[in-house]
Design an enzyme around this catalytic site. Structure first.
Site, PDB file in Angstrom:
ATOM      1  N   CYS A 194       3.975 -11.533  12.482  1.00  0.00           N
ATOM      2  CA  CYS A 194       4.971 -10.947  13.398  1.00  0.00           C
ATOM      3  C   CYS A 194       4.267 -10.367  14.619  1.00  0.00           C
ATOM      4  CB  CYS A 194       5.805  -9.894  12.686  1.00  0.00           C
ATOM      5  SG  CYS A 194       4.847  -8.538  12.025  1.00  0.00           S
TER       6      CYS A 194
ATOM      7  N   SER B  73       0.820  -1.206   0.000  1.00  0.00           N
ATOM      8  CA  SER B  73       0.000   0.000   0.000  1.00  0.00           C
ATOM      9  C   SER B  73       0.856   1.259   0.000  1.00  0.00           C
ATOM     10  CB  SER B  73      -0.930   0.000   1.216  1.00  0.00           C
ATOM     11  OG  SER B  73      -0.175  -0.174   2.388  1.00  0.00           O
TER      12      SER B  73
HETATM   13  N1  SAH Z   1       8.234  -8.492   3.336  1.00  0.00           N
HETATM   14  C1  SAH Z   1       8.882  -7.237   3.613  1.00  0.00           C
HETATM   15  C2  SAH Z   1       8.398  -6.601   4.907  1.00  0.00           C
HETATM   16  C3  SAH Z   1       6.903  -6.355   4.999  1.00  0.00           C
HETATM   17  S1  SAH Z   1       6.438  -5.155   6.165  1.00  0.00           S
HETATM   18  C4  SAH Z   1      10.412  -7.438   3.599  1.00  0.00           C
HETATM   19  O1  SAH Z   1      10.896  -8.575   3.528  1.00  0.00           O
HETATM   20  O2  SAH Z   1      11.129  -6.440   3.653  1.00  0.00           O
HETATM   21  C5  SAH Z   1       4.754  -4.909   5.880  1.00  0.00           C
HETATM   22  C6  SAH Z   1       4.409  -4.070   4.674  1.00  0.00           C
HETATM   23  O3  SAH Z   1       2.989  -4.109   4.545  1.00  0.00           O
HETATM   24  C7  SAH Z   1       4.759  -2.589   4.730  1.00  0.00           C
HETATM   25  O4  SAH Z   1       5.558  -2.269   3.621  1.00  0.00           O
HETATM   26  C8  SAH Z   1       3.410  -1.837   4.640  1.00  0.00           C
HETATM   27  O5  SAH Z   1       3.479  -0.683   3.804  1.00  0.00           O
HETATM   28  C9  SAH Z   1       2.528  -2.874   4.012  1.00  0.00           C
HETATM   29  N2  SAH Z   1       1.086  -2.820   4.303  1.00  0.00           N
HETATM   30  C10 SAH Z   1       0.474  -2.638   5.486  1.00  0.00           C
HETATM   31  N3  SAH Z   1      -0.863  -2.809   5.374  1.00  0.00           N
HETATM   32  C11 SAH Z   1      -1.102  -3.103   4.063  1.00  0.00           C
HETATM   33  C12 SAH Z   1      -2.267  -3.402   3.302  1.00  0.00           C
HETATM   34  N4  SAH Z   1      -3.475  -3.467   3.869  1.00  0.00           N
HETATM   35  N5  SAH Z   1      -2.130  -3.657   1.987  1.00  0.00           N
HETATM   36  C13 SAH Z   1      -0.919  -3.619   1.387  1.00  0.00           C
HETATM   37  N6  SAH Z   1       0.216  -3.359   2.067  1.00  0.00           N
HETATM   38  C14 SAH Z   1       0.142  -3.098   3.378  1.00  0.00           C
END
Ligand code: SAH
Length: 397
Positions: A340, A251
């Site tokens: 997490c 997002s």
């Molecule tokens: N997999 C990544 C870390 C993910 S952190 C890595 O290995 O680096 C979680 C992510 O989810 C963040 O980037 C945040 O912007 C996104 N996020 C949070 N809620 C969301 C939603 N409803 N839809 C899409 N993305 C979302």
């Protein structure tokens, strides 16, 4: 020295060396300790129990530094804890690579409650989240510089839990000149930018390092969907592992822009990548409407349940995304699914995922149980420290 006297019978967990003293266990406080001050903890019968840091505004009234009466809690003590943690990382993981990125201090598991420090190349990022950690900020920063030989310490004390401690966020340089913009790190041959000021957490999700490597080894010739991709950690590993096509969904436009730059910086095939700025909950349904399928799906959502109180709502969210992911998997496909949330334990998470599979009408087998990388250790005395758990599931063909 101020003193914290426990209620009768409330010394049991401390005697097992669990480091937290909840407000309900506190009988009385003698003296006038200020937030972060060291207090002597005694049982109701008067026996010595521990030295701990006083957090008057928190439900966790005190966090233990040490269990030995003869131990002084001073600069030397804190410095030795930092040194032991960094020496351990040096032995386990090496330290010479100039763009190395790893966690150096991991809170309770390193005997330093409320203290997290990550190394990104030349930069050290410190995240403090308890009154006790706050009290020793300068000592910790100086010790980190001394034992790592790195100069720059940047503070990112802005975790959500701060408010529970009654502390105001602090973000800024602590030692040395703060970096302007991003710095480059290298993980298993892939280069990523880390922005210590604007990035999530301290800038990067170091805890997923080994799980990203696992995905890489399984990606050859497969189509991969990386949900909640952030700056493309999983997506890039899939590409590097030979994925036929990678779709990343997040997002955050900034996170996707970083992912795009990472594809170019690592000279990976941009024509095999699709980046979608969208809400994953909606996007999964859209893929279903479009009748799209993927050979591998990664679900790495943010913390839906910071504490057990949020577990029920979180469970619904986990079930939803896992259910839709199962529907989108090709026969025989793999699902990398993570939580997490400290408030959702491993067994509960597996139950939620099993419920999602049942509702999606599919059968699947667990191939791997995943956790945070070993520079994020978990103390047996402090199982609460285990927050990241994941499963790799293979859907029945
Ligand atoms: N997999 C990544 C870390 C993910 S952190 C890595 O290995 O680096 C979680 C992510 O989810 C963040 O980037 C945040 O912007 C996104 N996020 C949070 N809620 C969301 C939603 N409803 N839809 C899409 N993305 C979302």
């Amino acid at each position: 020295m101020s003193r914290l006297v426990l209620k009768p019978g409330r010394e049991k967990s401390l005697q097992r060396h669990h480091p937290w003293i909840f407000s309900g266990a506190v009988g009385r406080v003698e003296g006038d300790p200020q937030p972060g001050d060291t207090v002597e903890v005694r049982t109701a019968l008067g026996g010595f129990a521990a030295w701990a840091a006083w957090s008057p505004k928190s439900q966790i009234s005190a966090r233990v530094w040490d269990w030995h009466e003869s131990q002084a809690i001073d600069d030397g003590f804190i410095t030795e804890r930092v040194r032991a943690a960094v020496d351990h990382r040096r032995r386990q993981f090496g330290f010479d690579e100039p763009r190395a990125a790893l966690r150096l201090l991991h809170g309770e598991a390193d005997g330093l409650p409320g203290v997290v420090a990550d190394r990104y190349g030349r930069l050290l990022v410190l995240q403090l989240s308890s009154a006790g950690a706050w009290r020793w900020r300068d000592t910790i920063a100086a010790a980190l510089r001394e034992v790592t030989g790195l100069d720059i310490v940047f503070e990112r004390s802005d975790a959500d839990v701060l408010t529970l401690e009654g502390l105001e966020p602090r973000v800024g340089p602590l030692r040395g000149k703060a970096p302007e913009g991003s710095i480059e790190i290298e993980e298993a041959g892939l280069v990523f930018e880390v922005d210590p000021v604007q990035g999530h957490k301290t800038g990067f999700y170091l805890d997923q390092r080994d799980n990203r490597a696992l995905l890489r080894g399984l990606s050859d010739g497969r189509s991969v969907l990386d949900c909640f991709s952030y700056s493309g950690g999983f997506a890039l590993n899939a590409l590097a592992g030979g994925a036929s096509r990678v779709t990343a969904v997040d997002s955050s436009a900034d996170a996707l822009a970083a992912a795009q730059r990472h594809v170019g910086r690592n000279r990976l095939a941009a024509d095999r990548v699709e980046l979608l700025e969208a809400d994953v909950f909606k996007q999964l349904r859209r893929f279903r409407d479009e009748n799209r399928h993927f050979d591998i799906i990664v679900l790495d959502p943010p913390k839906f349940a910071p504490t057990a109180a949020h577990a029920e709502k979180a469970a619904r969210a986990y079930k939803d995304i896992n259910l839709w992911a199962f529907k989108l998997l090709s026969p025989g496909g793999l699902l990398f699914t993570f939580s997490c949330s400290g408030g959702v334990h491993r067994d509960l998470f597996q139950k939620i995922v099993a419920g999602a599979a049942a509702d999606a009408g599919v059968d699947a087998r667990v191939l791997h149980h995943l956790a945070a990388a070993p520079d994020h250790p978990v103390s047996l005395r402090f199982p609460e420290g285990e927050y990241l758990k994941g499963l790799v599931l293979e859907q029945a063909p």
